[in-house]
Motif scaffolding. Structure first.
Motif, PDB file in Angstrom:
ATOM      1  N   VAL A 154       4.477  -1.125  -3.467  1.00  0.00           N
ATOM      2  CA  VAL A 154       4.320  -0.530  -4.795  1.00  0.00           C
ATOM      3  C   VAL A 154       3.855   0.921  -4.674  1.00  0.00           C
ATOM      4  CG1 VAL A 154       3.000  -0.635  -6.954  1.00  0.00           C
ATOM      5  CG2 VAL A 154       3.959  -2.734  -5.967  1.00  0.00           C
ATOM      6  N   VAL A 155       2.855   1.167  -3.821  1.00  0.00           N
ATOM      7  CA  VAL A 155       2.320   2.524  -3.662  1.00  0.00           C
ATOM      8  C   VAL A 155       3.391   3.503  -3.190  1.00  0.00           C
ATOM      9  CG1 VAL A 155       0.732   3.936  -2.261  1.00  0.00           C
ATOM     10  CG2 VAL A 155      -0.072   1.824  -3.329  1.00  0.00           C
ATOM     11  N   PHE A 156       4.257   3.050  -2.282  1.00  0.00           N
ATOM     12  CA  PHE A 156       5.257   3.949  -1.706  1.00  0.00           C
ATOM     13  C   PHE A 156       6.648   3.799  -2.333  1.00  0.00           C
ATOM     14  CE2 PHE A 156       1.991   3.589   1.616  1.00  0.00           C
ATOM     15  CZ  PHE A 156       1.648   4.929   1.714  1.00  0.00           C
ATOM     16  N   ALA A 157       6.729   3.105  -3.446  1.00  0.00           N
ATOM     17  CA  ALA A 157       8.019   2.895  -4.111  1.00  0.00           C
ATOM     18  C   ALA A 157       8.609   4.225  -4.577  1.00  0.00           C
ATOM     19  CB  ALA A 157       7.854   1.952  -5.297  1.00  0.00           C
ATOM     20  N   GLU A 158       9.930   4.281  -4.523  1.00  0.00           N
ATOM     21  CA  GLU A 158      10.678   5.420  -5.060  1.00  0.00           C
ATOM     22  C   GLU A 158      11.636   4.895  -6.112  1.00  0.00           C
ATOM     23  OE1 GLU A 158      10.345   8.622  -4.491  1.00  0.00           O
ATOM     24  OE2 GLU A 158       8.780   8.378  -2.978  1.00  0.00           O
ATOM     25  N   PRO A 159      11.654   5.428  -7.288  1.00  0.00           N
ATOM     26  CA  PRO A 159      10.772   6.476  -7.779  1.00  0.00           C
ATOM     27  C   PRO A 159       9.321   5.970  -7.892  1.00  0.00           C
ATOM     28  CG  PRO A 159      12.068   5.596  -9.586  1.00  0.00           C
ATOM     29  CD  PRO A 159      12.557   4.935  -8.326  1.00  0.00           C
ATOM     30  N   THR A 160       8.387   6.892  -7.888  1.00  0.00           N
ATOM     31  CA  THR A 160       6.965   6.570  -7.939  1.00  0.00           C
ATOM     32  C   THR A 160       6.651   5.764  -9.192  1.00  0.00           C
ATOM     33  OG1 THR A 160       6.449   8.595  -6.752  1.00  0.00           O
ATOM     34  CG2 THR A 160       4.644   7.568  -7.975  1.00  0.00           C
ATOM     35  N   ILE A 161       5.851   4.744  -9.026  1.00  0.00           N
ATOM     36  CA  ILE A 161       5.424   3.913 -10.149  1.00  0.00           C
ATOM     37  C   ILE A 161       4.091   4.454 -10.649  1.00  0.00           C
ATOM     38  CG2 ILE A 161       4.706   1.595 -10.849  1.00  0.00           C
ATOM     39  CD1 ILE A 161       6.552   0.531  -8.584  1.00  0.00           C
ATOM     40  N   ARG A 162       4.052   4.803 -11.922  1.00  0.00           N
ATOM     41  CA  ARG A 162       2.824   5.335 -12.517  1.00  0.00           C
ATOM     42  C   ARG A 162       2.618   4.719 -13.893  1.00  0.00           C
ATOM     43  NH1 ARG A 162       3.742  11.419 -10.756  1.00  0.00           N
ATOM     44  NH2 ARG A 162       2.935  11.190  -8.663  1.00  0.00           N
ATOM     45  N   ASN A 163       1.387   4.349 -14.146  1.00  0.00           N
ATOM     46  CA  ASN A 163       0.975   3.896 -15.481  1.00  0.00           C
ATOM     47  C   ASN A 163       1.854   2.784 -16.037  1.00  0.00           C
ATOM     48  OD1 ASN A 163      -1.144   5.815 -15.582  1.00  0.00           O
ATOM     49  ND2 ASN A 163       0.349   7.376 -16.160  1.00  0.00           N
ATOM     50  N   GLU A 164       2.184   1.826 -15.197  1.00  0.00           N
ATOM     51  CA  GLU A 164       2.925   0.669 -15.676  1.00  0.00           C
ATOM     52  C   GLU A 164       2.446  -0.578 -14.944  1.00  0.00           C
ATOM     53  OE1 GLU A 164       7.153   0.037 -14.013  1.00  0.00           O
ATOM     54  OE2 GLU A 164       6.871   2.211 -13.905  1.00  0.00           O
ATOM     55  N   ILE A 165       2.619  -1.692 -15.555  1.00  0.00           N
ATOM     56  CA  ILE A 165       2.263  -2.963 -14.937  1.00  0.00           C
ATOM     57  C   ILE A 165       3.384  -3.350 -13.990  1.00  0.00           C
ATOM     58  CG2 ILE A 165       1.859  -5.422 -15.366  1.00  0.00           C
ATOM     59  CD1 ILE A 165       0.757  -4.551 -18.128  1.00  0.00           C
ATOM     60  N   VAL A 166       3.007  -3.779 -12.798  1.00  0.00           N
ATOM     61  CA  VAL A 166       3.977  -4.213 -11.800  1.00  0.00           C
ATOM     62  C   VAL A 166       3.858  -5.725 -11.675  1.00  0.00           C
ATOM     63  CG1 VAL A 166       4.692  -4.060  -9.389  1.00  0.00           C
ATOM     64  CG2 VAL A 166       3.821  -2.025 -10.567  1.00  0.00           C
ATOM     65  N   PHE A 167       4.917  -6.419 -12.011  1.00  0.00           N
ATOM     66  CA  PHE A 167       4.919  -7.870 -11.935  1.00  0.00           C
ATOM     67  C   PHE A 167       5.436  -8.325 -10.576  1.00  0.00           C
ATOM     68  CE2 PHE A 167       4.953  -7.039 -16.442  1.00  0.00           C
ATOM     69  CZ  PHE A 167       4.066  -7.979 -16.924  1.00  0.00           C
ATOM     70  N   LEU A 168       4.672  -9.209  -9.950  1.00  0.00           N
ATOM     71  CA  LEU A 168       5.030  -9.832  -8.679  1.00  0.00           C
ATOM     72  C   LEU A 168       5.030 -11.330  -8.915  1.00  0.00           C
ATOM     73  CD1 LEU A 168       2.505  -7.820  -6.505  1.00  0.00           C
ATOM     74  CD2 LEU A 168       4.941  -7.338  -6.767  1.00  0.00           C
ATOM     75  N   ALA A 169       5.786 -12.074  -8.150  1.00  0.00           N
ATOM     76  CA  ALA A 169       5.799 -13.524  -8.354  1.00  0.00           C
ATOM     77  C   ALA A 169       6.137 -14.259  -7.072  1.00  0.00           C
ATOM     78  CB  ALA A 169       6.814 -13.900  -9.438  1.00  0.00           C
ATOM     79  N   GLY A 170       5.490 -15.381  -6.922  1.00  0.00           N
ATOM     80  CA  GLY A 170       5.795 -16.339  -5.877  1.00  0.00           C
ATOM     81  C   GLY A 170       5.971 -17.685  -6.553  1.00  0.00           C
ATOM     82  N   ASP A 171       5.796 -18.742  -5.806  1.00  0.00           N
ATOM     83  CA  ASP A 171       5.932 -20.079  -6.386  1.00  0.00           C
ATOM     84  C   ASP A 171       4.757 -20.403  -7.296  1.00  0.00           C
ATOM     85  OD1 ASP A 171       8.242 -20.490  -5.016  1.00  0.00           O
ATOM     86  OD2 ASP A 171       7.363 -21.745  -3.472  1.00  0.00           O
ATOM     87  N   THR A 172       5.041 -21.129  -8.348  1.00  0.00           N
ATOM     88  CA  THR A 172       4.003 -21.685  -9.201  1.00  0.00           C
ATOM     89  C   THR A 172       4.007 -23.181  -8.954  1.00  0.00           C
ATOM     90  OG1 THR A 172       4.331 -19.970 -10.877  1.00  0.00           O
ATOM     91  CG2 THR A 172       3.200 -21.980 -11.573  1.00  0.00           C
ATOM     92  N   VAL A 173       2.901 -23.704  -8.475  1.00  0.00           N
ATOM     93  CA  VAL A 173       2.807 -25.127  -8.146  1.00  0.00           C
ATOM     94  C   VAL A 173       1.532 -25.709  -8.724  1.00  0.00           C
ATOM     95  CG1 VAL A 173       4.170 -24.959  -6.030  1.00  0.00           C
ATOM     96  CG2 VAL A 173       1.716 -24.635  -5.918  1.00  0.00           C
TER      97      VAL A 173
END
Length: 111
Positions: free
Chosen positions: A7-26
């Protein structure tokens, strides 16, 4: 850590937004099922009702584990579909419960 770096090094730069990540929900029951299967032994189980968990939280309202348990037991946990998450859009694999068990726990040897 890997997600944070991505996320920190993503291009284009991510600023002032929520970043959603997901794995399994068990569920806890599903985790117990997977552990029983992988380790070849049963686990004792006990079900805690929502009223029981709320009573426990009332006795210790600052306890974050009790807050977490009560919130998820009431269906107020946080979960979202994997589709469209940062890791899915960027093809970043996540480890599921079964793979984690296999990589981190000593499994019984075959006869």
């Amino acid at each position: 850590m890997r997600f944070t770096a991505e996320v920190v090094f993503a291009e284009p730069t991510i600023r002032n937004e929520i970043v959603f990540l997901a794995g399994d929900t068990v569920t806890y029951g599903e985790v117990a099922d997977k552990l029983e299967m992988a380790l070849g032994r049963p686990f004792s189980r006990s079900e805690w009702t929502v009223p029981f968990l709320m009573e426990e939280l009332a006795r210790d309202p600052q306890n974050m584990i009790r807050k977490y348990r009560a919130a998820f037991a009431q269906g107020r946990g946080v979960a979202w579909d994997k589709a469209g998450t940062f890791n899915q859009r960027n093809a970043i694999p996540v480890t599921d419960v079964t793979a984690w068990i296999g990589a981190n726990l000593t499994l019984p040897r075959s006869a």
